[in-house]
Design a protein around this motif. Structure first.
Motif, PDB file in Angstrom:
ATOM      1  N   ILE A 166       0.776  -1.274  -0.093  1.00 41.74           N
ATOM      2  CA  ILE A 166      -0.028   0.050   0.164  1.00 41.74           C
ATOM      3  C   ILE A 166       0.948   1.081   0.111  1.00 41.74           C
ATOM      4  CG2 ILE A 166      -1.483   1.402   1.236  1.00 41.74           C
ATOM      5  CD1 ILE A 166      -2.671  -1.351   2.280  1.00 41.74           C
ATOM      6  N   ALA A 167       1.947   1.317   0.713  1.00 40.08           N
ATOM      7  CA  ALA A 167       2.983   2.419   0.938  1.00 40.08           C
ATOM      8  C   ALA A 167       3.403   2.615  -0.465  1.00 40.08           C
ATOM      9  CB  ALA A 167       4.087   2.113   1.974  1.00 40.08           C
ATOM     10  N   MET A 168       3.864   1.632  -1.075  1.00 42.32           N
ATOM     11  CA  MET A 168       4.673   1.773  -2.549  1.00 42.32           C
ATOM     12  C   MET A 168       3.691   2.305  -3.472  1.00 42.32           C
ATOM     13  SD  MET A 168       6.584  -2.127  -2.776  1.00 42.32           S
ATOM     14  CE  MET A 168       8.066  -2.464  -1.808  1.00 42.32           C
ATOM     15  N   LEU A 169       2.161   1.790  -3.454  1.00 38.88           N
ATOM     16  CA  LEU A 169       1.313   2.290  -4.498  1.00 38.88           C
ATOM     17  C   LEU A 169       0.987   3.872  -4.003  1.00 38.88           C
ATOM     18  CD1 LEU A 169      -1.172  -0.740  -4.695  1.00 38.88           C
ATOM     19  CD2 LEU A 169       0.703  -0.030  -6.363  1.00 38.88           C
ATOM     20  N   TRP A 170       1.011   4.149  -2.783  1.00 40.85           N
ATOM     21  CA  TRP A 170       0.681   5.284  -2.442  1.00 40.85           C
ATOM     22  C   TRP A 170       1.777   6.464  -2.856  1.00 40.85           C
ATOM     23  CZ3 TRP A 170      -1.884   9.568  -1.794  1.00 40.85           C
ATOM     24  CH2 TRP A 170      -1.226  10.588  -1.136  1.00 40.85           C
ATOM     25  N   ASN A 171       3.071   5.918  -2.627  1.00 39.30           N
ATOM     26  CA  ASN A 171       4.131   6.812  -3.182  1.00 39.30           C
ATOM     27  C   ASN A 171       4.221   7.043  -4.662  1.00 39.30           C
ATOM     28  OD1 ASN A 171       5.782   7.775  -0.507  1.00 39.30           O
ATOM     29  ND2 ASN A 171       5.669   5.790  -0.276  1.00 39.30           N
ATOM     30  N   VAL A 172       3.782   5.944  -5.303  1.00 41.81           N
ATOM     31  CA  VAL A 172       3.955   6.291  -6.939  1.00 41.81           C
ATOM     32  C   VAL A 172       3.118   7.274  -7.149  1.00 41.81           C
ATOM     33  CG1 VAL A 172       3.095   5.309  -8.927  1.00 41.81           C
ATOM     34  CG2 VAL A 172       4.530   3.867  -7.342  1.00 41.81           C
ATOM     35  N   VAL A 173       1.789   7.248  -6.476  1.00 44.70           N
ATOM     36  CA  VAL A 173       0.729   8.537  -6.445  1.00 44.70           C
ATOM     37  C   VAL A 173       1.339   9.784  -5.957  1.00 44.70           C
ATOM     38  CG1 VAL A 173      -1.660   9.449  -6.066  1.00 44.70           C
ATOM     39  CG2 VAL A 173      -1.116   7.128  -6.402  1.00 44.70           C
ATOM     40  N   ARG A 174       1.897   9.809  -4.890  1.00 47.59           N
ATOM     41  CA  ARG A 174       2.395  10.983  -4.258  1.00 47.59           C
ATOM     42  C   ARG A 174       3.326  11.665  -4.999  1.00 47.59           C
ATOM     43  NH1 ARG A 174       5.615  10.481   1.440  1.00 47.59           N
ATOM     44  NH2 ARG A 174       6.020  12.863   1.938  1.00 47.59           N
ATOM     45  N   TYR A 175       4.464  10.981  -5.543  1.00 44.66           N
ATOM     46  CA  TYR A 175       5.470  11.243  -6.532  1.00 44.66           C
ATOM     47  C   TYR A 175       5.343  11.081  -7.883  1.00 44.66           C
ATOM     48  CZ  TYR A 175       8.007  11.473  -2.089  1.00 44.66           C
ATOM     49  OH  TYR A 175       8.186  11.815  -0.586  1.00 44.66           O
ATOM     50  N   ALA A 206       2.669  -4.481  -9.473  1.00 41.56           N
ATOM     51  CA  ALA A 206       1.233  -3.473  -9.161  1.00 41.56           C
ATOM     52  C   ALA A 206       2.057  -2.106  -9.287  1.00 41.56           C
ATOM     53  CB  ALA A 206       1.020  -3.803  -7.819  1.00 41.56           C
ATOM     54  N   THR A 207       3.379  -1.951  -8.868  1.00 46.29           N
ATOM     55  CA  THR A 207       3.639  -0.325  -9.122  1.00 46.29           C
ATOM     56  C   THR A 207       4.140  -0.052 -10.366  1.00 46.29           C
ATOM     57  OG1 THR A 207       6.040  -1.064  -8.577  1.00 46.29           O
ATOM     58  CG2 THR A 207       4.692  -0.419  -6.602  1.00 46.29           C
TER      59      THR A 207
END
Length: 335
Positions: free
Chosen positions: A49-58, A79-80
């Motif tokens: 979840i953190a990996m996916l969120w950081n793709v969105v964030r950055y 997924a990423t």
């Protein structure tokens, strides 16, 4: 300044051996890149979840680096990478997984979704580069794992003593039990022999390896996880580095042993023959061949000339992995 997002298992704070994300990332920062990292959660679901969120964030970064493995963590890369495609982000899988070649055959459609659409695929192992090329992937280049050679002082050893060093996470794939079985035979021939095993627990193998040593009445030094400076200092007390793995690509611990002047005796599996040349910079044996590894250790002890030649050649090869050389290849891709 270029901004990179580096996705991988940043878990050393949980007692796990540092992986490429914690080695390559800081080296890239030294070269002037701004690097954001994901993820360090111990729980796998939370980490994803953190990996996916950081793709969105950055989602405005210049490039996303994705450490890509072959077992459960393979799905992090899937997924990423697909989220990167959605945001039209350049992403670069860095191919680490020992069993990625099987993924290419068993999950061809999923692999195409990841690797056919990447900006570039980086293979630290020539073995994996060949495997990917054989499956029709042309956008694969070889950039070896890097070490900062200045951190690994070469110790010239004149003769080999039966003091054995093993450095790896305790996992079944790395076959730590073989090290104890080899030591049992060596100890009978050379009562003064020692074995030190360095590394953290991963899948229960540490407990079973300790139990095996106890059953055989062998005194083995189990240090647990050590910092890099700690095990480099410890290595001065040993002459022969044994690598017992069932499967491997380009293990950094072996590269480090080569740099430090230890003679390497390794199983000849996976990418090892692409890294080590038998009878030139290491001695190689078949997977799980205890008797042959024992005889190769004896060969080093009986032949100082062979021992010195192997360690000299190994250090010369290790110099090609120095960050001051490898960084040029990364700069060509990232800049």
């Amino acid at each position: 300044m270029k901004h990179l997002l580096y996705i991988g298992n940043k878990l050393s704070k949980h007692g796990v051996t540092p992986t490429t994300i914690e080695i390559l990332g800081p080296l890239l920062e030294q070269e002037g890149f701004m690097v954001s990292y994901s993820a360090s959660q111990k729980n796998q679901a939370r980490r994803l979840i953190a990996m996916l969120w950081n793709v969105v964030r950055y989602c405005k970064v210049d490039v996303v680096l994705i450490d890509t493995y072959s077992t459960t963590n393979f799905w992090y890369a899937f997924a990423t990478s697909q989220l990167c495609r959605l945001f039209r982000l350049k992403y670069i899988p860095i191919l680490h997984g020992g069993n990625l070649a099987s993924r290419l055959k068993n999950n061809p459609r999923v692999c195409q979704m990841i690797f056919k659409h990447s900006f570039q695929n980086i293979a630290p192992s020539l073995f994996l580069k060949d495997q990917f090329k054989g499956e029709g992937y042309e956008n694969v280049i070889h950039i070896p794992n890097a070490i900062e050679l200045r951190s690994y002082p070469f110790l010239k050893r004149e003769i080999a003593t039966p003091n054995l060093l093993w450095v790896r996470s305790f996992a079944e794939i790395y076959n730590p039990m073989m090290a104890v079985e080899v030591f049992e035979v060596i100890k009978k021939k050379y009562p003064e022999a020692t074995l030190c095993m360095v590394g953290p627990e991963k899948d229960g193998s540490l407990l079973s390896t300790k139990q095996k040593a106890k059953e055989l009445k062998l005194e083995v030094l189990f240090t647990g996880k050590l910092s890099k400076p700690e095990w480099i200092s410890l290595s001065k007390n040993y002459d022969i580095f044994i690598n017992t793995t069932h499967f491997d690509n380009t293990p950094v611990s072996v590269m480090e042993a080569m740099s430090l002047g230890l003679a390497v005796v390794s199983t000849n599996v996976g990418g090892i023959p692409f890294l080590l040349e038998d009878n030139r910079d290491a001695l190689l044996v078949s997977d799980n061949d205890v008797d042959k590894m024992v005889s190769q250790i004896q060969k080093l002890m009986d032949s100082p000339d062979i021992f010195q030649e192997l360690t000299k050649n190994a250090r010369l090869k290790a110099e090609y992995f120095d960050w001051q050389i490898v960084k040029d290849e990364w700069m060509a891709i990232l800049k």
